[in-house]
Design a protein around this motif. Structure first.
Motif, short mmCIF file in Angstrom:
data_model
loop_
_atom_site.label_atom_id
_atom_site.label_comp_id
_atom_site.label_asym_id
_atom_site.label_seq_id
_atom_site.Cartn_x
_atom_site.Cartn_y
_atom_site.Cartn_z
N LYS A 186 0.80 -1.17 0.00
CA LYS A 186 -0.04 0.09 -0.02
C LYS A 186 0.98 1.44 -0.06
CE LYS A 186 -4.24 1.58 2.04
NZ LYS A 186 -5.45 1.26 3.19
N ASP A 187 0.61 2.37 -0.88
CA ASP A 187 1.28 3.45 -0.98
C ASP A 187 1.33 4.40 0.41
OD1 ASP A 187 2.27 2.70 -3.53
OD2 ASP A 187 0.65 3.81 -4.48
N ASP A 188 -0.03 4.36 0.94
CA ASP A 188 -0.02 5.39 1.95
C ASP A 188 -1.01 4.67 2.86
OD1 ASP A 188 -0.48 7.19 3.72
OD2 ASP A 188 -1.09 8.87 2.45
N ALA A 189 -0.42 4.31 4.01
CA ALA A 189 -1.49 3.36 4.85
C ALA A 189 -1.70 4.21 6.17
CB ALA A 189 -0.86 1.87 5.09
N SER A 190 -1.30 5.53 6.16
CA SER A 190 -1.64 6.38 7.42
C SER A 190 -2.88 6.23 7.89
CB SER A 190 -1.17 7.82 7.08
OG SER A 190 0.29 7.71 6.64
N GLU A 191 -3.99 6.53 6.96
CA GLU A 191 -5.25 6.43 7.73
C GLU A 191 -5.64 5.12 8.19
OE1 GLU A 191 -7.29 8.74 8.25
OE2 GLU A 191 -5.96 10.42 7.55
N THR A 192 -5.24 4.07 7.49
CA THR A 192 -5.55 2.65 7.99
C THR A 192 -4.95 2.48 9.11
OG1 THR A 192 -5.68 2.05 5.53
CG2 THR A 192 -5.60 0.40 7.08
N LEU A 193 -3.72 2.75 9.48
CA LEU A 193 -2.79 2.71 10.55
C LEU A 193 -3.30 3.58 11.74
CD1 LEU A 193 -0.43 1.76 12.29
CD2 LEU A 193 0.58 3.66 11.31
N TYR A 194 -4.03 4.77 11.50
CA TYR A 194 -4.56 5.47 12.45
C TYR A 194 -5.76 4.82 13.12
CZ TYR A 194 -7.21 9.29 14.68
OH TYR A 194 -7.89 9.95 15.68
N THR A 195 -6.79 4.38 12.24
CA THR A 195 -7.96 3.53 12.43
C THR A 195 -7.48 2.29 13.45
OG1 THR A 195 -8.97 4.29 10.54
CG2 THR A 195 -9.85 2.57 11.74
N LEU A 196 -6.47 1.51 13.01
CA LEU A 196 -5.95 0.26 13.70
C LEU A 196 -5.66 0.69 15.12
CD1 LEU A 196 -5.47 -2.76 13.84
CD2 LEU A 196 -3.36 -2.24 12.78
N ILE A 197 -4.66 1.74 15.16
CA ILE A 197 -4.21 2.13 16.52
C ILE A 197 -5.30 2.56 17.36
CG2 ILE A 197 -2.88 3.78 17.70
CD1 ILE A 197 -1.19 1.68 16.55
N ARG A 198 -6.12 3.41 16.78
CA ARG A 198 -7.53 4.00 17.74
C ARG A 198 -8.26 2.81 18.27
NH1 ARG A 198 -12.49 4.93 16.05
NH2 ARG A 198 -11.84 4.86 13.83
N ARG A 199 -8.69 1.76 17.40
CA ARG A 199 -9.31 0.55 18.01
C ARG A 199 -8.57 -0.28 18.90
NH1 ARG A 199 -12.27 -0.91 12.21
NH2 ARG A 199 -13.54 1.07 12.14
N LEU A 200 -7.18 -0.32 18.50
CA LEU A 200 -6.51 -1.20 19.46
C LEU A 200 -6.14 -0.64 20.97
CD1 LEU A 200 -4.62 -3.70 19.73
CD2 LEU A 200 -2.71 -2.38 18.73
N LYS A 201 -6.01 0.61 20.95
CA LYS A 201 -5.98 1.42 21.99
C LYS A 201 -7.10 1.08 23.17
CE LYS A 201 -3.27 5.67 20.96
NZ LYS A 201 -3.25 7.16 20.92
N ARG A 202 -8.25 1.04 22.70
CA ARG A 202 -9.50 1.03 23.44
C ARG A 202 -9.37 -0.49 23.99
NH1 ARG A 202 -12.68 2.91 20.06
NH2 ARG A 202 -13.39 0.96 19.04
N VAL A 203 -8.90 -1.57 23.00
CA VAL A 203 -8.97 -2.88 23.56
C VAL A 203 -8.12 -3.01 24.83
CG1 VAL A 203 -8.62 -5.39 23.22
CG2 VAL A 203 -9.74 -3.78 21.44
N VAL A 204 -6.74 -2.51 24.46
CA VAL A 204 -5.38 -2.64 25.49
C VAL A 204 -5.94 -1.87 26.80
CG1 VAL A 204 -3.10 -1.77 25.93
CG2 VAL A 204 -3.70 -2.91 23.67
N GLU A 205 -6.37 -0.75 26.54
CA GLU A 205 -6.57 0.02 27.82
C GLU A 205 -7.80 -0.44 28.63
OE1 GLU A 205 -7.03 4.23 26.88
OE2 GLU A 205 -5.09 4.28 26.00
#
Length: 289
Positions: A245-264
């Protein structure tokens, strides 16, 4: 790297630093003694007869008679001070002298002086010879340890000491990384109260309950656990999870946001962003590991 080898290298570097530092300090002290002796001999040759007068000898003998012990007197002389080639000594140096009666040549007349003292020089010429006495002179420098240390060459000792500190830091970092690898090889790894079972690729909390992640979240959590310092660059994550993928910044942001919720919600950990360039898995403030 064997533990004993690391310790041996550290001890050798530190011992070399201390030994070379002490040696250079002793050399500097020796140079001060030599300089005091040289300046004293020069001053005696120029002004010795001016110092040894009848009044001087009389006063010294009266003081000795009153105290029943040899008495040393102090002399501050500008010519002597200016003869010193080490500028740091000029304001700290003085001459002590004592009159030895009846031809006695014992030089055991000095009280312990602070700093550095030169050798004793006996003068028997002129008036001193006529009244059958000898005058003992000694040059002194009121030098503290710090003054002598500043006059010594400590470049090599400081370099060796710095190398010892760097070696200790490298060893600790290496051992910490090595322990993390060893833990992973043994089949589990813990960060905070979250544990990863490497074989089953399953995460458990402190109650030994499974913490469920989506496949992509699981990949990212494993990357956090196995990375040094549990830190990942954004570019590193994108290359590993979305290599085409050329630019996965938005995909990464979404993944991190959802992962944060599960982790915390399930652990004492949190994912912290670092200036938009990286993410780090850390223990929440107020919690202990």
């Amino acid at each position: 790297m064997k533990a004993y080898f690391s310790i041996v290298v550290f001890v050798v570097l530190l011992a070399s630093s201390v030994i070379s530092g002490m040696g250079n300090y002793i050399d500097a002290r020796g140079r001060i003694v030599s300089e005091l002796n040289r300046a004293l001999v020069r001053a005696l040759a120029e002004k010795g007869n001016e110092w040894v007068t009848a009044d001087t000898i009389r006063v010294c003998r009266e003081l000795q008679s009153a105290s029943a012990t040899p008495v040393a007197m102090l002399l501050h002389d500008k010519y002597f001070s200016e003869s010193l080639s080490i500028p740091e000594l000029r304001d700290k140096s003085y001459i002590s002298f004592a009159v030895l009666d009846d031809g006695r040549e014992s030089t055991d007349v000095w009280h312990d002086a602070a700093g550095v003292s030169g050798d004793t020089v006996l003068m028997k010429s002129g008036l001193a010879r006529n009244v059958n006495v000898a005058v003992a002179f000694r040059a002194n420098a009121d030098c503290s340890f710090a003054t002598v240390f500043s006059l010594s060459d400590q470049k090599l000792p400081f370099t060796l000491c710095f190398m010892a500190v760097l070696w200790a830091m490298f060893t600790l970092r290496y051992k910490r990384t090595g322990r993390a690898v060893e833990v992973l090889n043994q089949g589990h790894c813990c960060v905070g109260n979250l544990r990863l079972d490497v074989a089953s690729r399953t995460f458990y909390n402190m109650e030994n309950e499974e913490v469920r992640f989506t496949p992509m979240q699981l990949e990212l959590m494993e990357m956090f656990f196995k990375s040094e310092g549990h830190k990942l660059d954004k570019s590193e994550i994108c290359q590993m999870l979305w290599p085409g993928k050329d630019d996965a910044s938005e995909t990464l942001y979404t993944l991190i946001r959802r992962l944060k919720r599960v982790v915390e919600q399930n652990t004492n950990l949190q994912i912290e962003g670092e200036r938009g360039r990286a993410y780090r898995l850390i223990i929440k403030s107020g919690y202990s590991d």
